[in-house]
Design an enzyme around this catalytic site. Sequence first.
Site, PDB file in Angstrom:
ATOM      1  N   GLN A   1      38.241  41.066  47.820  1.00  0.00           N
ATOM      2  CA  GLN A   1      37.678  42.413  47.669  1.00  0.00           C
ATOM      3  C   GLN A   1      38.305  43.292  48.757  1.00  0.00           C
ATOM      4  O   GLN A   1      38.762  42.803  49.789  1.00  0.00           O
ATOM      5  CB  GLN A   1      36.147  42.366  47.813  1.00  0.00           C
ATOM      6  CG  GLN A   1      35.433  41.518  46.741  1.00  0.00           C
ATOM      7  CD  GLN A   1      35.401  42.193  45.376  1.00  0.00           C
ATOM      8  OE1 GLN A   1      36.446  42.332  44.740  1.00  0.00           O
ATOM      9  NE2 GLN A   1      34.229  42.579  44.918  1.00  0.00           N
ATOM     10  N   HIS A   2      38.280  44.597  48.555  1.00  0.00           N
ATOM     11  CA  HIS A   2      39.017  45.469  49.477  1.00  0.00           C
ATOM     12  C   HIS A   2      38.429  45.491  50.886  1.00  0.00           C
ATOM     13  O   HIS A   2      39.167  45.632  51.858  1.00  0.00           O
ATOM     14  CB  HIS A   2      39.161  46.867  48.865  1.00  0.00           C
ATOM     15  CG  HIS A   2      40.008  46.830  47.625  1.00  0.00           C
ATOM     16  ND1 HIS A   2      40.016  47.802  46.673  1.00  0.00           N
ATOM     17  CD2 HIS A   2      40.884  45.872  47.180  1.00  0.00           C
ATOM     18  CE1 HIS A   2      40.864  47.480  45.707  1.00  0.00           C
ATOM     19  NE2 HIS A   2      41.387  46.308  45.982  1.00  0.00           N
TER      20      HIS A   2
ATOM     21  N   ALA B   1      32.345  53.461  43.937  1.00  0.00           N
ATOM     22  CA  ALA B   1      32.366  52.390  44.940  1.00  0.00           C
ATOM     23  C   ALA B   1      32.117  51.026  44.293  1.00  0.00           C
ATOM     24  O   ALA B   1      32.386  49.991  44.894  1.00  0.00           O
ATOM     25  CB  ALA B   1      31.343  52.657  46.033  1.00  0.00           C
TER      26      ALA B   1
ATOM     27  N   MET C   1      33.652  50.268  41.489  1.00  0.00           N
ATOM     28  CA  MET C   1      34.758  50.172  40.525  1.00  0.00           C
ATOM     29  C   MET C   1      35.956  49.452  41.134  1.00  0.00           C
ATOM     30  O   MET C   1      36.412  49.821  42.220  1.00  0.00           O
ATOM     31  CB  MET C   1      35.189  51.588  40.117  1.00  0.00           C
ATOM     32  CG  MET C   1      36.339  51.615  39.141  1.00  0.00           C
ATOM     33  SD  MET C   1      36.618  53.289  38.528  1.00  0.00           S
ATOM     34  CE  MET C   1      37.870  52.952  37.301  1.00  0.00           C
TER      35      MET C   1
ATOM     36  N   GLU D   1      20.608  37.059  42.071  1.00  0.00           N
ATOM     37  CA  GLU D   1      21.897  37.719  41.892  1.00  0.00           C
ATOM     38  C   GLU D   1      22.164  38.246  40.490  1.00  0.00           C
ATOM     39  O   GLU D   1      21.415  37.999  39.561  1.00  0.00           O
ATOM     40  CB  GLU D   1      23.012  36.770  42.322  1.00  0.00           C
ATOM     41  CG  GLU D   1      23.029  36.611  43.844  1.00  0.00           C
ATOM     42  CD  GLU D   1      24.167  35.765  44.333  1.00  0.00           C
ATOM     43  OE1 GLU D   1      25.242  35.800  43.707  1.00  0.00           O
ATOM     44  OE2 GLU D   1      23.986  35.067  45.356  1.00  0.00           O
TER      45      GLU D   1
ATOM     46  N   HIS E   1      42.998  43.027  39.747  1.00  0.00           N
ATOM     47  CA  HIS E   1      41.853  43.111  40.656  1.00  0.00           C
ATOM     48  C   HIS E   1      40.548  43.271  39.868  1.00  0.00           C
ATOM     49  O   HIS E   1      39.495  42.810  40.305  1.00  0.00           O
ATOM     50  CB  HIS E   1      42.063  44.300  41.602  1.00  0.00           C
ATOM     51  CG  HIS E   1      40.942  44.531  42.562  1.00  0.00           C
ATOM     52  ND1 HIS E   1      40.502  43.574  43.454  1.00  0.00           N
ATOM     53  CD2 HIS E   1      40.152  45.627  42.771  1.00  0.00           C
ATOM     54  CE1 HIS E   1      39.498  44.074  44.179  1.00  0.00           C
ATOM     55  NE2 HIS E   1      39.267  45.302  43.785  1.00  0.00           N
TER      56      HIS E   1
HETATM   57  C1  LIG Z   1      24.728  46.997  42.463  1.00  0.00           C
HETATM   58  C2  LIG Z   1      26.019  46.328  42.818  1.00  0.00           C
HETATM   59  C3  LIG Z   1      26.053  45.319  43.778  1.00  0.00           C
HETATM   60  C4  LIG Z   1      27.247  44.685  44.129  1.00  0.00           C
HETATM   61  N1  LIG Z   1      27.250  43.721  45.100  1.00  0.00           N
HETATM   62  C5  LIG Z   1      28.414  43.145  45.478  1.00  0.00           C
HETATM   63  C6  LIG Z   1      28.463  42.189  46.538  1.00  0.00           C
HETATM   64  O1  LIG Z   1      27.440  41.896  47.175  1.00  0.00           O
HETATM   65  N2  LIG Z   1      29.660  41.621  46.859  1.00  0.00           N
HETATM   66  C7  LIG Z   1      30.815  41.961  46.194  1.00  0.00           C
HETATM   67  O2  LIG Z   1      31.883  41.441  46.504  1.00  0.00           O
HETATM   68  N3  LIG Z   1      30.806  42.867  45.189  1.00  0.00           N
HETATM   69  C8  LIG Z   1      29.628  43.460  44.829  1.00  0.00           C
HETATM   70  N4  LIG Z   1      29.630  44.392  43.820  1.00  0.00           N
HETATM   71  C9  LIG Z   1      30.885  44.660  43.107  1.00  0.00           C
HETATM   72  C10 LIG Z   1      31.842  45.514  43.893  1.00  0.00           C
HETATM   73  O3  LIG Z   1      31.210  46.707  44.298  1.00  0.00           O
HETATM   74  C11 LIG Z   1      33.049  45.855  43.035  1.00  0.00           C
HETATM   75  O4  LIG Z   1      33.738  44.673  42.689  1.00  0.00           O
HETATM   76  C12 LIG Z   1      34.008  46.834  43.686  1.00  0.00           C
HETATM   77  O5  LIG Z   1      35.156  46.942  42.898  1.00  0.00           O
HETATM   78  C13 LIG Z   1      34.395  46.408  45.082  1.00  0.00           C
HETATM   79  O6  LIG Z   1      35.214  47.394  45.648  1.00  0.00           O
HETATM   80  P1  LIG Z   1      36.785  47.125  45.865  1.00  0.00           P
HETATM   81  O7  LIG Z   1      37.345  46.974  44.494  1.00  0.00           O
HETATM   82  O8  LIG Z   1      37.219  48.387  46.542  1.00  0.00           O
HETATM   83  O9  LIG Z   1      36.886  45.904  46.676  1.00  0.00           O
HETATM   84  C14 LIG Z   1      28.441  45.060  43.471  1.00  0.00           C
HETATM   85  C15 LIG Z   1      28.425  46.072  42.518  1.00  0.00           C
HETATM   86  C16 LIG Z   1      27.248  46.720  42.191  1.00  0.00           C
HETATM   87  C17 LIG Z   1      27.261  47.842  41.185  1.00  0.00           C
HETATM   88 MN   LIG Z   2      38.912  49.634  46.335  1.00  0.00          MN
END
Ligand SMILES: Cc1cc2nc3c(=O)[nH]c(=O)nc-3n(C[C@H](O)[C@H](O)[C@H](O)COP(=O)(O)O)c2cc1C
Ligand SMILES: [Mn+2]
Length: 500
Positions: free
Chosen positions: A190-191, A222, A224, A281, A389
Site C-alpha cells: 500500500q502507498h 483516499a 481508491m 473486518e 495496484h
Molecule cells: C472504510 C475503509 C477502511 C479501510 N481500511 C484499510 C486498512 O485498514 N488497511 C489497508 O491497507 N487498506 C484499507 N482500506 C483500503 C485502502 O484505503 C485502499 O486500498 C487505498 O487504495 C489505499 O491507498 P493507496 O492506494 O494510496 O495505498 C480501507 C478502505 C476503506 C474504504
Molecule cells: Mn495512493
Amino acid sequence: MMSLLGSALDLRTFLDELRRRNDLVDVAVEVDAELEVAAICRRVYEERLPAPLFGSIKHSMPGARVLGAPAGMIAKKGEEYSRLALHFGLAASSGPREIIDAIRGAMKGAPIEPKRLSTGPVKENVWRDDNVDLRRFPVPLLHEEDGGRYIGTYGFHVVHSPDGEWHSWSIGRVMMVDRNKVAGPTISTQHIGMIRQMWEKEGKATPWAFVLGGPPAAVAVAGMPLPAHVSEPGYVGALLGEAVDVVKCETNDLWVPANAEIVLEGEISMTEQALEGPMGEYHGYQHRQGRPQPVFQVNAVTFRNKPILPICVAGLPPEENHTIWGTMISAQIREDLESAGLPIDMAWCPYEAATCWAVISVDTAGLANMNTNAKDFADRVADVFFRSHAGYLIPKLLIVGNDVDITDVDAVVWALATRSHPKHDHFAYPDLPGFPMVPYLNSDDIARGSGGNVIINCLFPEQFKGEIRAGTASFEHSYPEALKRQVLENWTRYGFVERQ
Ligand SMILES: Cc1cc2nc3c(=O)[nH]c(=O)nc-3n(C[C@H](O)[C@H](O)[C@H](O)COP(=O)(O)O)c2cc1C
Ligand SMILES: [Mn+2]
C-alpha cells in the site's frame, strides 16, 4: 447543482443535505461509545436505514459527536446508492454506472492542486504535547472481541515522499493505544507502506497526519487504489473541478483539509510497535488475535468545535469497505483493463461478495475480434489485473458477457451458475500477487504474498465468436414488444397493485 458539490467538499454540508432528505437521524439520547454506538450502526447498515449522528456520548468531551454509516446503502428503491453518490456531489438517483463514470472522468483531466490557506475551521482547537489526549474523544469499541478502541476507521493517512513530489492520502485503520499513540498496519504494497520505506531508507521517521471528517470526496479518493506516485489531493480536485482547501499542520510540513473535523499530527515510529487488533473486518470475520503494528506518535491534535468523528463499523456487507472501497476499486480496474486494450465496458465489485469478487463485463463484439478463447483471454486479463495496484486487492475475478448487467448481483449469480464449466472455465493464478487480508489464505500464501487468485470465465464458448448459445427466457426477452406494452398498460386492471 452548487448545493451537491458543497456536500462533496464539506462534511457538514453533506450532513445538512442528508438531513433534508430524511436520510439522517439526529440521535439526542445519550449513548455509550463502548459497543452501543457500533451496534446501532451495524443494524443501520443491515437494514439500510438513515445514517445516525450521535450528539451525546457517555464519558466523552461534551459536544463531540460520532457519525455512523457515512456511505451506507439506502432501502428506498431508485435511491439505493444516494449516500455514496453524495460523496461526489452526484444526484440521489445515481447508480453504479453514473458513479463509476464520474470517478473515471478525473483520470482524463489534469490534477487540480489543493488551495493552501493560512487557517481554517480545523484550527479552532489546538492541543500540543502534554495536552494531547485522544481519550477525550468518543473513540468507539466497535465489536465485543476487538482488541481496542478504533479512532480511525473512516479517516485517512496523510504522508508525502521525502522529495515532496508524491502526496498520499489513504484510508487505513488505526487503533488508540494511549492518550498520544495509535497503531495500525502499513502494508508494504500500500502507498503508506511504500512511502514509509522511502523515509526509513534515509534513516528518518515518516512525518504523518491523520484526517477525520475531511471532505467526503477526499475520503472516497483516499480509499481508491490510484497508481503509485499519483497524488490523491490533486485527483480529488480534478474529480470535483474545484481545489480542496488545505492548511499546514502545526508540527510538520504536511497539508490537511481546512474544514476537517479532527486532525492528528505526528510521525510513524521506526522502532516502536504495539499490539493492534483484532478488529471485525471488511470480509465479515472477527479474527481472534491481534498483531504488533507500527506506532504512530501523536504530537498535536487540531479540531473543530463540536467535532464529528465519522466511523465505519466493518463486518458483513454493505458497509464502507464495500460501498466506498469496492466502488473505487471498480473504477480503477475498469480503467486499467481498458487502457491495456481489453474489450471491457464495465467493472463492478458486488457489495454482497465483501470486496472479494470483481466482475468485468466483456464487450462480446470486441472479444470476437480478438480471435481468442477462455484460457488465453483469462491469462491476458490475469496478467494485467493481478499485477495492478487495484486488481491485486481482489482475489476472485468473474468474466461475464455484456448481455448480463453485472451491477445486478442476481444476474451475476445466474451467469456464474449456468455458464462456467467446472473443468474449462476456472483458472488459478497462484503465483501472481494478492492482498494478504483475504480470509481463506493460509500462512504460506500470506508469507509469499500470493496463492489465492482465480479467474472464473462465465462466457459460453460461442460468445468468443460473437455468438450466443441460447436466448434468455424472461419477461424482457420472451415476448413481442407490443404484447409487453399491453401487459404493462393493463397491469392494475388485471388486479395487481403497482410495485413501490
Ligand atoms: C472504510 C475503509 C477502511 C479501510 N481500511 C484499510 C486498512 O485498514 N488497511 C489497508 O491497507 N487498506 C484499507 N482500506 C483500503 C485502502 O484505503 C485502499 O486500498 C487505498 O487504495 C489505499 O491507498 P493507496 O492506494 O494510496 O495505498 C480501507 C478502505 C476503506 C474504504
Ligand atoms: Mn495512493
